[in-house]
Write a protein that holds these residues in place. Sequence first.
Motif, PDB file in Angstrom:
ATOM      1  N   LEU A  55     -24.457  15.409 -25.177  1.00  0.00           N
ATOM      2  CA  LEU A  55     -23.849  15.017 -26.452  1.00  0.00           C
ATOM      3  C   LEU A  55     -24.501  13.731 -26.984  1.00  0.00           C
ATOM      4  O   LEU A  55     -24.873  13.631 -28.150  1.00  0.00           O
ATOM      5  N   LYS A  73     -18.942  18.250 -30.224  1.00  0.00           N
ATOM      6  CA  LYS A  73     -17.952  17.332 -29.655  1.00  0.00           C
ATOM      7  C   LYS A  73     -17.519  17.846 -28.281  1.00  0.00           C
ATOM      8  O   LYS A  73     -17.730  19.018 -27.952  1.00  0.00           O
ATOM      9  N   LEU A 108     -17.622  21.784 -24.350  1.00  0.00           N
ATOM     10  CA  LEU A 108     -18.528  21.364 -25.418  1.00  0.00           C
ATOM     11  C   LEU A 108     -18.453  22.399 -26.545  1.00  0.00           C
ATOM     12  O   LEU A 108     -18.642  23.599 -26.303  1.00  0.00           O
TER      13      LEU A 108
END
Length: 270
Positions: A212, A221, A139
Motif C-alpha cells: 500500500l 486501502k 486489501l
Amino acid sequence: MRKGMRLWPIGFLLVCLSLVLFGCGTGGSEEAGKKEEGSASEGAGDKKKFIVGTDATYAPMEYMDSSGNIIGIDIDVVKAVAEEVGAEVEFKNIGWEPLFPAVKNGEVDFAVSSITMTEERKKEFDFTDPYYIANQVILIPEDSDISKLEDLKDKKASVQINTTGHEVLKELMGNTSANIIAAETMPLAIEEMLNGNADAAVGDNSVVNEYLKNNPDKKLKVIEDESFEKEYYGLMVKKGNQELRDLLNEGIKKIKENGKLKEITGYDVE
Ligand code: ARG
C-alpha cells in the motif's frame, strides 16, 4: 606377446576407471554422511553453517534486491540469530509451497518465511520461539464497499496459496469455493485484485501495508477485521531436530535480550 601388448592399454584403462569410480563413490557418500549428521552444524572449518530456505517474494520480510540478493526483516533476524550462535548463513530462494518439503527432506536446515506457527503445521514441523507478531488484513480498492471479512462471503478474494490467509478464506467461503483465487505468490494474489479478477486480496499486514505504502497510485486501502487472530512467526525446522531448534532459540533469546530483535522488527516480542 603381440596380443598381450594390445590388450595392456585396455586393462590399464579399466583399472583407472574403477579407481575413479571408487574414488567418486566414497567421496560422494562421505559428503552425504556429513550433511546428514552435521546438518546445520558442520560448515567450512569449525564454523557452523545454516542453509536457510525462504520464499523471497514477500517484501519487506524476504525479497530480492535489484542485484538478486535475498534481503528483508526475516533475513536480518536470521543473520542476527546466526551471529549470536557463531554460525554462517546461506539463503536459498525455494518458493512458498516447495519450502515445506525442502525442510522435511533436509534440502535446507530450516525455513524463514514469515511462517505463522499453526497447530496444523506443528504436527509436521518444529518451530522456534516466536520472533514476530502479525495478523491478516484485507486489501481493497479505495472505492470498495467491503468493510469487514463477512462482506467477502459472496465476493471473490485472492490470497497466496496455503497461507493462513487462505485458511481464513476457506473457513468463510468453504474449502473448495471457486471464489477463492489462490495464487502462488502474494504479489500475484495482489495482481489478481488489481486486474479485477478478485474484489479483495487477503494477506499478512506487514506485506500488504508495505505494498500500500509503495503504490499510492493504485488507489487502494487496507482494512482489518476483529476476527483476525494474532499470528506468531517462528523459524521452522524438521520435526525432531531438537538440537537445531535449541540452538536457534538460544540465538533468538539473545537478540531479544540485547535489543537487536527490536532494532530489526521495530517492537518487542515476548
Ligand atoms: N504468515 C502466513 C503463513 O504463514 C504467510 C506467509 C507467507 N510467506 C511468504 N514468504 N510467502 O501462512
